[in-house]
Design an enzyme around this catalytic site. Structure first.
Site, mmCIF file in Angstrom:
data_model
loop_
_atom_site.group_PDB
_atom_site.id
_atom_site.type_symbol
_atom_site.label_atom_id
_atom_site.label_comp_id
_atom_site.label_asym_id
_atom_site.label_seq_id
_atom_site.Cartn_x
_atom_site.Cartn_y
_atom_site.Cartn_z
ATOM 1 N N THR A 62 0.840 -1.201 0.000
ATOM 2 C CA THR A 62 0.000 0.000 0.000
ATOM 3 C C THR A 62 0.868 1.242 0.000
ATOM 4 O O THR A 62 0.627 2.196 -0.751
ATOM 5 C CB THR A 62 -0.914 0.013 1.237
ATOM 6 O OG1 THR A 62 -1.658 -1.197 1.287
ATOM 7 C CG2 THR A 62 -1.863 1.190 1.192
ATOM 8 N N TYR A 125 -13.075 -5.634 -0.654
ATOM 9 C CA TYR A 125 -14.259 -5.109 -1.331
ATOM 10 C C TYR A 125 -15.315 -6.184 -1.528
ATOM 11 O O TYR A 125 -16.341 -6.185 -0.876
ATOM 12 C CB TYR A 125 -13.925 -4.424 -2.665
ATOM 13 C CG TYR A 125 -15.160 -3.839 -3.306
ATOM 14 C CD1 TYR A 125 -15.812 -2.750 -2.726
ATOM 15 C CD2 TYR A 125 -15.715 -4.390 -4.452
ATOM 16 C CE1 TYR A 125 -16.981 -2.241 -3.279
ATOM 17 C CE2 TYR A 125 -16.870 -3.882 -5.012
ATOM 18 C CZ TYR A 125 -17.508 -2.807 -4.421
ATOM 19 O OH TYR A 125 -18.650 -2.308 -4.959
ATOM 20 N N TYR A 149 -1.481 -10.532 5.868
ATOM 21 C CA TYR A 149 -1.642 -9.120 6.229
ATOM 22 C C TYR A 149 -3.095 -8.855 6.601
ATOM 23 O O TYR A 149 -3.984 -8.968 5.759
ATOM 24 C CB TYR A 149 -1.203 -8.263 5.043
ATOM 25 C CG TYR A 149 -1.301 -6.767 5.204
ATOM 26 C CD1 TYR A 149 -1.418 -6.157 6.442
ATOM 27 C CD2 TYR A 149 -1.241 -5.946 4.079
ATOM 28 C CE1 TYR A 149 -1.494 -4.781 6.560
ATOM 29 C CE2 TYR A 149 -1.309 -4.571 4.178
ATOM 30 C CZ TYR A 149 -1.430 -3.989 5.424
ATOM 31 O OH TYR A 149 -1.506 -2.624 5.530
ATOM 32 N N ARG A 154 -8.729 -1.193 5.785
ATOM 33 C CA ARG A 154 -8.654 -1.040 4.329
ATOM 34 C C ARG A 154 -9.477 -2.094 3.591
ATOM 35 O O ARG A 154 -10.077 -1.804 2.567
ATOM 36 C CB ARG A 154 -7.187 -1.109 3.868
ATOM 37 C CG ARG A 154 -6.400 0.154 4.204
ATOM 38 C CD ARG A 154 -5.047 0.143 3.530
ATOM 39 N NE ARG A 154 -4.269 1.333 3.860
ATOM 40 C CZ ARG A 154 -4.280 2.451 3.140
ATOM 41 N NH1 ARG A 154 -5.016 2.550 2.052
ATOM 42 N NH2 ARG A 154 -3.525 3.484 3.498
ATOM 43 N N LYS A 177 1.217 -9.813 9.623
ATOM 44 C CA LYS A 177 1.257 -8.373 9.839
ATOM 45 C C LYS A 177 -0.116 -7.990 10.375
ATOM 46 O O LYS A 177 -1.110 -8.052 9.651
ATOM 47 C CB LYS A 177 1.570 -7.612 8.549
ATOM 48 C CG LYS A 177 1.549 -6.095 8.738
ATOM 49 C CD LYS A 177 1.731 -5.351 7.425
ATOM 50 C CE LYS A 177 1.637 -3.839 7.654
ATOM 51 N NZ LYS A 177 1.752 -3.070 6.373
ATOM 52 N N ILE A 216 6.271 -3.904 10.415
ATOM 53 C CA ILE A 216 6.307 -3.559 8.992
ATOM 54 C C ILE A 216 5.868 -2.105 8.941
ATOM 55 O O ILE A 216 4.711 -1.783 9.196
ATOM 56 C CB ILE A 216 5.417 -4.483 8.157
ATOM 57 C CG1 ILE A 216 5.971 -5.921 8.233
ATOM 58 C CG2 ILE A 216 5.339 -4.006 6.708
ATOM 59 C CD1 ILE A 216 5.144 -6.962 7.505
#
Length: 320
Positions: A62, A125, A149, A154, A177, A216
């Site tokens: 990202t 999404y 992750y 997000r 993460k 991270i």
């Protein structure tokens, strides 16, 4: 040693090598005025990360704006990073996707060009069921060392511990993460899992109070030496508190807007933005100059004077 056993040993060693990383920087991707990658500036950024103690890079995440890249660009940047820096730092390619088919294809290509590990987000999404998450991750775990992750802010969907429990014993599973918070970090650590904090404002406490392996990080793009100090030299609440205003500033708008703006102000990258990202406003740019001076310019990457910059200094690209 037969070929199959040798391959398993290499894979196991590779997983352990990624597990041992503490400071992993989610590295910025800089651009030329025509929108192509500025590889000269990129190489300078990576050199500074290596010189200041970063042990791994997330390429095309990202922060690196993988979401604005074609897959050809994405794999090329991973290949470039491996070719130039692969002996000095671990290269972890963000090859995740909301499409399992795309994630598999990108991950095959990433390992094909030599990356040391993959970073995989959950499908976003469109989302999926927990069973769908498990099948998705199982598909990509086949190919090489993999960090999962979890960033529901997000993706719109948490990866629950029940899913991690189902996949954590799979070959090539490295760790997580985790962006949900330190209580989740601590719970995973107690189960013996390797965890990196995904929250710059929490990684010091995650490391020293909750047992996280490391971070991270976004802020390590700017202050890698201080980030290294917070992770390697013992608990330092005073330094952590000193850096929190900078971290808050970085995330006042969605990442990587703050980081892009800061690196422009420090003279590390050209002031070129791929839309929909735009620089922080002038008042925020003034705040950054003040913070750099308070913390000390020598702690930040680069050697140019920090500048406020004018609005018309920035180039915004809608076609590239």
């Amino acid at each position: 040693m037969n070929q199959c056993r040798q391959a398993l040993l290499v894979a196991r060693n590779s997983v352990e090598a990624v597990k041992n990383l503490r400071l992993i920087t989610a590295v910025k991707t800089p651009y030329l005025p025509d929108g192509r990658f500025d590889l000269e500036a990129y190489d300078t950024i990576v050199d500074l990360q290596i010189a200041n103690g970063a042990e791994g890079l997330i390429v095309g995440g990202t922060t690196g704006e993988g979401q604005l890249m074609t897959w050809d660009e994405h794999i090329m940047l991973i290949a470039h990073t491996v070719h130039i820096f692969g002996d000095a730092i671990k290269v972890i390619g963000n090859t995740g996707s909301n499409s399992t088919r795309e994630a598999i294809h990108a991950t095959e290509q990433g390992f094909g060009v030599g990356m040391h590990g993959a970073l995989h987000i959950n499908p976003y999404y469109g989302k999926t069921s927990n069973e769908g998450l498990i099948k998705h991750f199982e598909s990509v775990l086949e190919m090489g060392p993999t960090i999962i992750y979890n960033v529901p802010g997000r993706t719109g969907q948490d990866i629950p511990p029940s899913v991690i429990e189902r996949i954590s014993d799979k070959r090539n599973f490295v760790g997580i993460k985790e962006c949900v918070g330190n209580d989740r970090v601590g719970a995973y650590v107690k189960k013996g899992l390797t965890i990196w904090s995904g929250n710059d404002d929490q990684f010091h406490d995650a490391r020293w109070d909750y047992g996280a392996q490391g971070v991270i990080s976004v802020v390590s793009n700017l202050i890698p030496q201080l980030a290294h100090k917070l992770l390697f030299e013992g608990k330092d609440s005073e330094l952590n508190e000193k850096l929190l205003p900078l971290i808050d500033w970085l995330f006042v708008e969605p990442n990587p807007i703050g980081l892009n703006t800061a690196l422009c102000q420090l003279g590390l990258i050209r002031p070129v933005f791929r839309l929909p990202y735009v620089p922080l406003g002038k008042e925020k740019r003034r705040e950054f100059v003040q913070m750099v001076n308070q913390i000390g310019r020598h702690h930040f990457v680069g050697d140019k004077d920090v500048q406020v910059m004018e609005d018309n200094d920035f180039l915004l690209l809608d076609r590239f």
